[in-house]
Every structure is written in C-alpha cells, then in structure tokens.
Motif scaffolding. Structure first.
Motif, short mmCIF file in Angstrom:
data_model
loop_
_atom_site.label_atom_id
_atom_site.label_comp_id
_atom_site.label_asym_id
_atom_site.label_seq_id
_atom_site.Cartn_x
_atom_site.Cartn_y
_atom_site.Cartn_z
N ALA A 111 11.08 14.40 -0.83
CA ALA A 111 9.69 14.82 -0.91
C ALA A 111 9.29 15.11 -2.35
CB ALA A 111 9.46 16.07 -0.05
N GLU A 112 8.01 14.89 -2.66
CA GLU A 112 7.51 15.19 -4.00
C GLU A 112 7.58 16.71 -4.23
OE1 GLU A 112 5.50 15.61 -7.55
OE2 GLU A 112 4.79 16.56 -5.72
N ARG A 113 8.03 17.11 -5.42
CA ARG A 113 8.37 18.51 -5.66
C ARG A 113 7.18 19.45 -5.53
NH1 ARG A 113 11.90 19.76 -10.87
NH2 ARG A 113 13.30 18.48 -9.60
N ARG A 166 5.76 13.02 1.30
CA ARG A 166 6.62 11.84 1.18
C ARG A 166 5.75 10.62 0.91
NH1 ARG A 166 11.63 11.90 4.01
NH2 ARG A 166 12.40 14.05 4.12
N ARG A 167 6.26 9.70 0.10
CA ARG A 167 5.53 8.46 -0.18
C ARG A 167 6.01 7.37 0.78
NH1 ARG A 167 3.23 6.56 -5.79
NH2 ARG A 167 1.83 8.17 -5.00
N ILE A 172 0.87 -1.18 0.00
CA ILE A 172 0.00 0.00 0.00
C ILE A 172 0.90 1.22 0.00
CG2 ILE A 172 -1.69 1.33 1.32
CD1 ILE A 172 -2.75 -1.31 2.40
N VAL A 173 0.60 2.19 -0.86
CA VAL A 173 1.36 3.43 -0.88
C VAL A 173 0.45 4.56 -0.42
CG1 VAL A 173 2.97 2.71 -2.66
CG2 VAL A 173 0.83 3.77 -3.34
N ILE A 174 0.98 5.41 0.47
CA ILE A 174 0.26 6.58 0.95
C ILE A 174 1.21 7.77 0.89
CG2 ILE A 174 -1.38 5.37 2.43
CD1 ILE A 174 0.42 5.85 4.78
N ASP A 175 0.66 8.95 0.63
CA ASP A 175 1.43 10.19 0.57
C ASP A 175 1.06 11.04 1.77
OD1 ASP A 175 2.66 9.54 -1.89
OD2 ASP A 175 0.86 10.14 -2.96
N LEU A 176 2.06 11.34 2.62
CA LEU A 176 1.82 12.08 3.86
C LEU A 176 2.71 13.32 3.92
CD1 LEU A 176 1.70 9.21 6.52
CD2 LEU A 176 -0.16 10.15 5.15
N THR A 177 2.27 14.29 4.72
CA THR A 177 3.08 15.47 4.98
C THR A 177 4.29 15.08 5.82
OG1 THR A 177 1.91 16.03 7.02
CG2 THR A 177 1.02 16.91 4.95
N GLU A 178 5.30 15.93 5.80
CA GLU A 178 6.50 15.61 6.56
C GLU A 178 6.22 15.62 8.06
OE1 GLU A 178 9.35 18.42 4.99
OE2 GLU A 178 10.14 16.88 3.65
#
Length: 354
Positions: free
Chosen positions: A243-245, A250-251, A202-208
């Motif tokens: 981090a994604e630009r 972050r993934r 599972i992939v999730i994108d979260l804030t730092e």
C-alpha cells in the motif's frame, strides 16, 4: 409519622428493583454488523489515468557533460532516434590514443617478425645459434599479444565513444526530462523517461476494502471523462503488493484491449466492473472466529433476531479485510464487533453500522 414513611419505602423497594431487570429483558443488545453486498451487485465507478504499461528511465553508462538534448517532454520518438549526446572531446582523445597504440603495436610486431625470420635464416646457415632463434620467437609472441591488447583497447574506446549518444530503444513518448544541456552527470543518472505508446493501461488507486472485492482477471468497462461515448474494455492484471505509505491505497493496473487512439497517455477515464464479472465477498478481519481451526462468523437471522455460527472458507487478505470464498452470500448480516461475547441462538437487537 416518620416510622410510617420509612415502612412504606421498605415495602416499595422490591418493585423498583425488579423494573430494570424486566426492562433489560425486553431490549436485546444491539450488534455492530455489516451486510454482505458483493461489489459487483452495485458497481462503483472509479476514476483512473491512462498510462504506459512500460516506462523506462534512460541515461548514459558513463560520466560526462550533456552537450545537446534533442527531445523535450511530450515529444514522440521512434526506435533509434537520437535523444541526447555527451561532450565527446575526452572520448575522442581516448579513441585517438588507442589508435596510436595499435599503430605502435603493429610496427613492433612487424619488427619482431623480421628479427625472427633473420634469426632462422642465420641459424640454418650455421651462423647463429638455436638459442638466438628461441629468443626471437618469444619476442614475436609477445609482440602479437601486445597487438591484440592494443586492438582490444581501441574497441573499448570506440564502444565508449558510441555510448556518448543516447538512442531511443523503442517507439514511445518522452514523459519526463531530468537534466538540461550543460549539466554534468554520472554514469546511470537518468536523462529522460520514455513511455511505450504501443501497450497502454489504466491505473487506479483504491482503498484496501475496495481491493478486497476485486480479483485478477476482473473485467472493467472504461470511458473517457472528456467524452463519455468513447469506451474500451480492460482487464485487471496486477495489484501492487504494498500500500502507498501516505494514503494507504493500493494501485491497480488494468490492461486495455484495443483502445481507441483517443485513450492518450495521461487521459482521465471512468472505470466500472463489467456486469459479466463474478462477485467477490469480503469481510472485516475482526468478524472471524477460530482462525486457527475452522474459520467461522456470526450470521444474524433477522426473521428471529438470533445469531448462528457459520463456517466459512477464507481467501486472500487485504489490510483489515479478508476474502470469503465460501460460506456467505449476498444479503447475509455478519457481526463484526464483540464476537467473543455471543453464543449460538442468542437474541440480538438492532443493527449498528461499523
């Protein structure tokens, strides 16, 4: 009359001057602070996507024209299945030319052997010289080398011919198609993307800020958005280092443990930190004092409304937040702004959220 009014104003001036000082002493300065609340004490719920742990772009190692593509997006394939083929005309010509080269070299070798044998026989009867024998032996060695070279060229041409067929290296699903039949491609250009179906994550994108409160090995409980009663356990195994630009997120990659078949690639899932996971504490980097020496923060005691300098041990840094491995606990109020203007025991006012 004017003199009397002026005299009264002069006498009243000290009283007005003292009032702001008295009022200020009764109103300590507010502080910008945050209350330490470990992520796992009130777990957030995130939305992620089921993805393959390994995705591979497949292409041909040579230039050519796509003759046929046998799969499309969404197709399931097994190891060894044919995915696409190049136009083989030029490659077939190379193979035929190499085969002809082997035939010529074989004939030349046969001639050289016969010549060398006759020269030895004539030399034994004294009819021919030893120099003639040496010449035929050198010609025979050269003919043998040419045959080996021709055979190597044939093997290479056959290998190149085999590269015109694209095979699936493992079981999986086609999740992307890049070119259509008839397109001319260069060596290495991707034709399809194959996702391994055996190992899923599972992939999730979260804030730092959220990432700072998570650690490799953290356990998660997951459930399908479409069917909440279908659940599985997952473990955080990797955090992308960059981090994604555009979104500055972050993934995170969560490895699933024996997921049900309904956890298909691309399915939406809800994930939350498992209750058994250990709490992680993090704070804003602006709250840290004496970074070069013993790191410390200002902790507010709301029983007395005073601040005290508290030593801490720092861990990894994630953007503008840093983990604290010791020195703080849940419920501690930490000053995050204006830390250089405070002193030990100073009385502070109300809390202002950052």
């Amino acid at each position: 009359m004017k003199l009397v009014v002026l005299l009264l104003m002069i006498l009243a001036a000290p009283a007005f001057a003292e009032e702001p000082a008295s009022t200020a002493s009764l109103s300590p300065r507010p502080v910008v602070s945050e209350v330490i609340n470990p992520q796992f004490s009130d777990p957030n719920v995130y939305v992620g996507i089921v993805a393959a742990r390994a995705e591979t772009d497949l292409g041909f190692p040579l230039n050519g024209t796509i003759a046929v593509r046998l799969v499309d997006k969404g197709h399931l394939v097994s190891k060894g299945d044919v995915l696409a083929r190049l136009n083989p005309e030029d490659l077939d010509s190379d193979v035929r030319a190499a085969e002809a080269g082997v035939d010529v070299a074989t004939a030349q070798l046969r001639t050289a052997r016969d010549a060398e044998q006759r020269a030895r026989e004539l030399s034994a009867r004294g009819v021919d010289s030893a120099t003639k024998v040496e010449d035929t032996q050198r010609a025979l060695t050269a003919a043998e080398a040419k045959l080996e070279q021709a055979q190597a060229s044939l093997a290479r041409a056959q290998d190149m011919r085999s590269f015109a067929t694209l095979l699936a290296p493992q079981d999986g699903a086609i999740i992307e198609v890049f070119v259509e039949p008839g397109a001319t491609i260069t060596a290495g250009e991707p034709v399809v993307r194959l996702a391994e179906t055996g190992a899923r994550e599972i992939v999730i994108d979260l804030t730092e800020q959220d990432v700072a409160n998570l650690e490799i090995g953290t356990g998660f409980t997951t459930g399908l958005v479409s069917s909440t009663d279908v659940t599985a356990q997952a473990t955080l195994t990797r955090i992308d280092p960059v981090a994604e630009r555009t979104t500055r997120t972050r993934r995170l990659h969560l490895t699933l443990s024996d997921p049900p078949l309904s956890f298909r690639l691309g399915a939406l899932v809800r994930v939350s930190v498992a209750d058994s996971s250990e709490a992680i504490v993090s704070i804003e980097s602006t709250a840290i004092l004496d970074r070069e020496g013993t790191a410390a923060v200002w902790v507010v005691d709301r029983d007395t409304n005073t601040v005290s300098r508290t030593s801490i041990t720092l861990g990894a840094r994630f953007g503008q937040r840093e983990r604290v491995t010791s020195g703080l606990s849940a419920g501690d109020e930490v000053v995050v702004k204006g830390i250089n203007s405070l002193h030990d025991g100073q009385i502070v006012g109300r809390r202002v959220t950052p």
